[in-house]
Design a protein around this motif. Structure first.
Motif, PDB file in Angstrom:
ATOM      1  N   ASP A  23      30.934  40.030 -41.878  1.00 34.45           N
ATOM      2  CA  ASP A  23      30.890  39.837 -40.419  1.00 34.45           C
ATOM      3  C   ASP A  23      32.202  40.209 -39.721  1.00 34.45           C
ATOM      4  O   ASP A  23      32.197  40.805 -38.651  1.00 34.45           O
ATOM      5  N   ILE A  24      33.295  39.780 -40.290  1.00 38.12           N
ATOM      6  CA  ILE A  24      34.560  39.749 -39.551  1.00 38.12           C
ATOM      7  C   ILE A  24      35.388  41.030 -39.724  1.00 38.12           C
ATOM      8  O   ILE A  24      35.844  41.616 -38.735  1.00 38.12           O
ATOM      9  N   ILE A  25      35.556  41.474 -40.957  1.00 41.23           N
ATOM     10  CA  ILE A  25      36.372  42.677 -41.174  1.00 41.23           C
ATOM     11  C   ILE A  25      35.773  43.910 -40.481  1.00 41.23           C
ATOM     12  O   ILE A  25      36.499  44.645 -39.801  1.00 41.23           O
ATOM     13  N   PRO A  26      34.452  44.134 -40.573  1.00 38.93           N
ATOM     14  CA  PRO A  26      33.907  45.285 -39.823  1.00 38.93           C
ATOM     15  C   PRO A  26      34.126  45.158 -38.312  1.00 38.93           C
ATOM     16  O   PRO A  26      34.412  46.162 -37.646  1.00 38.93           O
ATOM     17  N   ALA A  27      34.005  43.952 -37.776  1.00 38.78           N
ATOM     18  CA  ALA A  27      34.259  43.770 -36.336  1.00 38.78           C
ATOM     19  C   ALA A  27      35.704  44.155 -36.018  1.00 38.78           C
ATOM     20  O   ALA A  27      35.982  44.900 -35.070  1.00 38.78           O
ATOM     21  N   LYS A  28      36.613  43.669 -36.832  1.00 40.47           N
ATOM     22  CA  LYS A  28      38.037  43.983 -36.652  1.00 40.47           C
ATOM     23  C   LYS A  28      38.260  45.494 -36.742  1.00 40.47           C
ATOM     24  O   LYS A  28      38.990  46.072 -35.936  1.00 40.47           O
ATOM     25  N   GLU A  29      37.607  46.136 -37.695  1.00 38.04           N
ATOM     26  CA  GLU A  29      37.783  47.577 -37.899  1.00 38.04           C
ATOM     27  C   GLU A  29      37.341  48.407 -36.701  1.00 38.04           C
ATOM     28  O   GLU A  29      37.902  49.460 -36.424  1.00 38.04           O
ATOM     29  N   ILE A  30      36.319  47.931 -35.991  1.00 36.38           N
ATOM     30  CA  ILE A  30      35.858  48.706 -34.825  1.00 36.38           C
ATOM     31  C   ILE A  30      36.513  48.217 -33.531  1.00 36.38           C
ATOM     32  O   ILE A  30      36.157  48.665 -32.440  1.00 36.38           O
ATOM     33  N   LYS A  62      34.799  26.225 -28.200  1.00 33.32           N
ATOM     34  CA  LYS A  62      35.012  25.784 -26.814  1.00 33.32           C
ATOM     35  C   LYS A  62      36.467  25.930 -26.384  1.00 33.32           C
ATOM     36  O   LYS A  62      36.758  26.013 -25.203  1.00 33.32           O
ATOM     37  N   GLU A  63      37.372  25.932 -27.336  1.00 34.24           N
ATOM     38  CA  GLU A  63      38.780  26.085 -26.992  1.00 34.24           C
ATOM     39  C   GLU A  63      39.176  27.549 -26.866  1.00 34.24           C
ATOM     40  O   GLU A  63      40.230  27.880 -26.343  1.00 34.24           O
ATOM     41  N   ILE A  64      38.298  28.434 -27.359  1.00 36.95           N
ATOM     42  CA  ILE A  64      38.619  29.853 -27.372  1.00 36.95           C
ATOM     43  C   ILE A  64      37.886  30.610 -26.261  1.00 36.95           C
ATOM     44  O   ILE A  64      38.448  31.481 -25.603  1.00 36.95           O
ATOM     45  N   LEU A  65      36.616  30.271 -26.036  1.00 35.43           N
ATOM     46  CA  LEU A  65      35.789  31.003 -25.058  1.00 35.43           C
ATOM     47  C   LEU A  65      35.488  30.149 -23.826  1.00 35.43           C
ATOM     48  O   LEU A  65      35.498  28.933 -23.900  1.00 35.43           O
ATOM     49  N   LEU A 106      34.418  31.808 -38.823  1.00 36.68           N
ATOM     50  CA  LEU A 106      34.062  30.418 -39.084  1.00 36.68           C
ATOM     51  C   LEU A 106      34.241  30.165 -40.579  1.00 36.68           C
ATOM     52  O   LEU A 106      33.421  30.599 -41.388  1.00 36.68           O
ATOM     53  N   ASN A 107      35.319  29.494 -40.914  1.00 35.80           N
ATOM     54  CA  ASN A 107      35.675  29.284 -42.319  1.00 35.80           C
ATOM     55  C   ASN A 107      35.523  27.803 -42.642  1.00 35.80           C
ATOM     56  O   ASN A 107      36.509  27.076 -42.799  1.00 35.80           O
ATOM     57  N   ARG A 108      34.267  27.335 -42.731  1.00 40.79           N
ATOM     58  CA  ARG A 108      33.995  25.900 -42.906  1.00 40.79           C
ATOM     59  C   ARG A 108      34.516  25.373 -44.232  1.00 40.79           C
ATOM     60  O   ARG A 108      34.826  24.193 -44.351  1.00 40.79           O
ATOM     61  N   ASP A 131      41.977  37.538 -35.332  1.00 36.91           N
ATOM     62  CA  ASP A 131      42.125  37.046 -33.960  1.00 36.91           C
ATOM     63  C   ASP A 131      42.068  35.523 -33.932  1.00 36.91           C
ATOM     64  O   ASP A 131      42.917  34.850 -33.369  1.00 36.91           O
ATOM     65  N   ASN A 132      40.994  35.012 -34.524  1.00 36.26           N
ATOM     66  CA  ASN A 132      40.756  33.573 -34.486  1.00 36.26           C
ATOM     67  C   ASN A 132      40.070  33.114 -35.757  1.00 36.26           C
ATOM     68  O   ASN A 132      39.178  33.799 -36.256  1.00 36.26           O
ATOM     69  N   GLU A 133      40.484  31.953 -36.234  1.00 37.25           N
ATOM     70  CA  GLU A 133      39.813  31.349 -37.380  1.00 37.25           C
ATOM     71  C   GLU A 133      39.555  29.884 -37.054  1.00 37.25           C
ATOM     72  O   GLU A 133      40.445  29.188 -36.562  1.00 37.25           O
ATOM     73  N   ILE A 134      38.328  29.439 -37.274  1.00 37.19           N
ATOM     74  CA  ILE A 134      37.971  28.047 -36.970  1.00 37.19           C
ATOM     75  C   ILE A 134      37.312  27.423 -38.195  1.00 37.19           C
ATOM     76  O   ILE A 134      36.808  28.131 -39.067  1.00 37.19           O
ATOM     77  N   TYR A 135      37.318  26.088 -38.222  1.00 34.02           N
ATOM     78  CA  TYR A 135      36.703  25.377 -39.350  1.00 34.02           C
ATOM     79  C   TYR A 135      35.422  24.685 -38.927  1.00 34.02           C
ATOM     80  O   TYR A 135      34.667  24.187 -39.764  1.00 34.02           O
ATOM     81  N   ASP A 136      35.202  24.611 -37.610  1.00 33.34           N
ATOM     82  CA  ASP A 136      34.018  23.949 -37.057  1.00 33.34           C
ATOM     83  C   ASP A 136      33.630  24.723 -35.794  1.00 33.34           C
ATOM     84  O   ASP A 136      34.508  25.133 -35.026  1.00 33.34           O
ATOM     85  N   LEU A 137      32.325  24.901 -35.597  1.00 36.38           N
ATOM     86  CA  LEU A 137      31.864  25.661 -34.412  1.00 36.38           C
ATOM     87  C   LEU A 137      32.405  25.086 -33.102  1.00 36.38           C
ATOM     88  O   LEU A 137      32.624  25.830 -32.143  1.00 36.38           O
ATOM     89  N   ILE A 138      32.615  23.776 -33.058  1.00 37.14           N
ATOM     90  CA  ILE A 138      33.030  23.122 -31.812  1.00 37.14           C
ATOM     91  C   ILE A 138      34.332  23.721 -31.272  1.00 37.14           C
ATOM     92  O   ILE A 138      34.591  23.736 -30.060  1.00 37.14           O
TER      93      ILE A 138
END
Ligand SMILES: [Mg+2]
Length: 232
Positions: free
Chosen positions: A193-200, A229-232, A207-209, A219-226
């Motif tokens: 999901d993430i590396i291809p997005a970064k590449e383009i 809200k702090e990013i978007l 989301l690294n639960r 850009d951003n790494e989170i441990y919980d979806l909640i």
């Protein structure tokens, strides 16, 4: 400042708690097919045996080396073989039943609906990019109510490319009429999901639960979806 408009989510283990529904589906098939009588000690033992086979087969599926029908049966044929069970019909039946139960046992990742409601209120368009099987993904979407929250779904089987192929991301952007600067990709799989997005050049939230360690600059790494809200 960039104004994001389109949020692309991965489905399995990002919004849909695939690991949890998979374990519950194993409990079901273990009981229904009386697998204890075949000498398989427990549902969790069987799931454990299945897990590595499934991951390896999925990688081959992503690479286009095997097709869906083969994957569905083979991921049960191989673990059955590990217990000394050679039973083609059982492997096929388990493959069918498991796929069906895993899609119908609703389990969402914590805070999914809370975050999707929040994003909707902020007028983001919410889409999916998923490599799962078409019929399975639509059952999950309907059973969980996610279908009402998602504007467009891009399922690899229909698009013709699977993540991490850049073309599925370009296809999705073109279809929703967005430039890459307007999009954010959110997913639980760094390489898919993430590396291809970064590449383009697409903004991304990993989301690294399980808090898996890695060395990618993101850009951003989170441990919980909640935390979205702090990013978007
Ligand atoms: Mg995923």
């Amino acid at each position: 400042m960039v104004k994001y408009q389109h949020i692309f989510f991965d489905l399995d283990n990002t919004l849909w708690d695939f690991d949890k529904s998979s374990i519950l589906a194993f409990d079901k098939i273990y009981d229904i097919f009386n697998l204890i009588n075949y000498g398989i000690p427990s549902s969790s033992h069987f799931h454990h045996t299945y897990f590595d086979h499934n991951n390896r087969l999925w990688e081959l599926y992503r690479q286009g080396k095997i097709d869906k029908e083969f994957l569905k049966t083979e991921r049960f044929r191989l673990p059955l073989n590990d217990y000394g069970i050679v039973d083609e019909k059982l492997a096929i039946d388990l493959g069918e039943s498991y796929t069906d139960y895993a899609a119908r046992i609703v389990s969402l990742v914590p805070n999914t609906m809370d975050v999707l409601n929040y994003l909707k209120e902020k007028n983001y368009k919410i889409h999916l990019i998923t490599n799962g099987f078409l019929e399975v993904q639509s059952i999950k979407m309907q059973a969980s109510g996610l279908d009402k929250m998602i504007d467009k779904s891009f399922v690899s089987e229909l698009v013709g490319f699977k993540k991490p192929d850049h073309r599925i991301f370009y296809h999705a952007m073109e279809n929703v009429g967005a430039t890459v600067e307007e999009c954010v990709m959110i997913g639980d799989d760094l390489s898919v999901d993430i590396i291809p997005a970064k590449e383009i050049g697409m903004a991304h939230i990993y989301l690294n639960r399980k808090k898996i360690s890695h060395h990618e600059k993101l850009d951003n790494e989170i441990y919980d979806l909640i935390e979205i809200k702090e990013i978007l």
